[in-house]
Scaffold this motif. Structure first.
Motif, short mmCIF file in Angstrom:
data_model
loop_
_atom_site.label_atom_id
_atom_site.label_comp_id
_atom_site.label_asym_id
_atom_site.label_seq_id
_atom_site.Cartn_x
_atom_site.Cartn_y
_atom_site.Cartn_z
N ALA A 160 23.26 79.09 -11.43
CA ALA A 160 23.53 81.09 -10.75
C ALA A 160 24.33 81.70 -11.44
O ALA A 160 24.03 82.79 -11.71
N ALA A 161 25.17 81.71 -11.54
CA ALA A 161 26.37 82.40 -12.62
C ALA A 161 25.32 82.26 -13.90
O ALA A 161 25.46 84.14 -13.71
N ALA A 162 24.73 82.35 -14.71
CA ALA A 162 24.46 82.24 -15.78
C ALA A 162 22.72 82.94 -14.93
O ALA A 162 22.60 84.14 -15.94
N ARG A 163 22.73 82.88 -14.09
CA ARG A 163 21.29 83.81 -13.17
C ARG A 163 21.84 85.31 -13.84
O ARG A 163 21.62 86.23 -13.85
N ILE A 164 22.89 85.10 -12.64
CA ILE A 164 24.36 86.64 -12.63
C ILE A 164 23.87 87.05 -13.76
O ILE A 164 24.07 87.97 -13.94
N LEU A 165 24.52 86.25 -15.08
CA LEU A 165 24.92 86.93 -16.55
C LEU A 165 23.81 87.41 -17.56
O LEU A 165 23.89 88.92 -17.23
N ASP A 166 22.66 86.80 -17.02
CA ASP A 166 21.52 87.32 -17.83
C ASP A 166 21.22 88.75 -17.13
O ASP A 166 20.52 89.59 -18.06
#
Length: 245
Positions: A160-166
């Motif tokens: 989920a953190a990766a999706r936000i940053l992407d």
């Protein structure tokens, strides 16, 4: 009144546990092998005790302990250096592992340290008299950083953190050099937890290419970037743990 609380935690081996805490600068205050394995360690005013239990499952551990300090940055660097000397690098995922040090939204500067048996030490220093959670930022970039750090570190939801940053990095948002560096380091951290090592390499390389007019306030991010770069396996599949001592 002279009361004092000292937590007692399970560990699979007091020998391995002692190796770990010795690398962090703790001293041994109790060592017992019979009739039951038992270990006590101390660093300054922080004391921890352990009992040996071979059936303990580190992956299922929910054990935590909060340690307050007045020198969080010095303690972080001491632990970081001790782990690097013992393991050859700073473990950023698996067990044991060391998080980045961050200013939290509730008036504390802290980092997380997980030992080989899954005990998580939260180590923090008050930086404000107000320890209430601040509201979630409304500004887009600050909100993305806040939510990514919250989901990744507090909830362990690195995808989920990766999706936000992407989304942030692909949004076309005009990021300052320091904001882009922070976003790339946070994304590389998430990628490391997900064992996406080629992505870690690419993100780290992109972060290194950023020209920073002033890096004096980016020490935390640059230090974490260096640890992530060192954590990338040279070749072959990643180890399921952060390393052994």
């Amino acid at each position: 009144m002279g009361e004092k609380a000292i937590p007692i935690f399970p560990c699979r081996s007091i020998e391995l546990t002692w190796d770990f805490y010795r690398a962090l600068g703790f001293e041994q205050t109790t060592w017992q092998t019979r009739p039951n394995p038992y270990l006590a360690v101390r660093r300054g005013d922080a004391e921890l005790q352990f009992f040996g239990w071979k059936k303990h499952d580190p992956a299922a551990s929910m054990n935590m302990c909060y340690i307050t300090t007045t020198q969080v940055d010095a303690l972080y660097e001491a632990f970081r250096g001790g782990l690097r000397e013992a393991l050859g690098r700073v473990p950023t995922r698996g067990l044991p592992r060391l998080s980045a040090v961050r200013d939290m939204s509730y008036g504390v500067r802290q980092f997380l340290l997980s030992d080989p048996d899954g005990l998580q030490l939260r180590i923090g220093q008050a930086i404000s008299d107000d320890t209430r959670h601040a509201p979630i930022p409304e500004e887009k970039v600050a909100r993305a950083f806040h939510m990514a750090a919250l989901l990744g570190e507090s909830k362990g939801d690195h995808r989920a953190a990766a999706r936000i940053l992407d989304r942030l990095l692909r949004s076309g948002e005009a990021l300052s050099p320091s904001e882009r560096l922070k976003a790339l380091v946070l994304r590389a951290d998430a990628a490391a937890h997900l064992e996406e090592w080629p992505r870690v390499r690419a993100l780290a390389a992109e972060a290194r290419e950023i020209e920073l007019p002033d890096s004096s306030e980016l020490g935390d991010d640059l230090g974490r970037l260096a640890d992530l770069e060192a954590a990338v396996p040279v070749e072959g599949p990643a180890s399921p743990t952060g390393g052994t001592l």
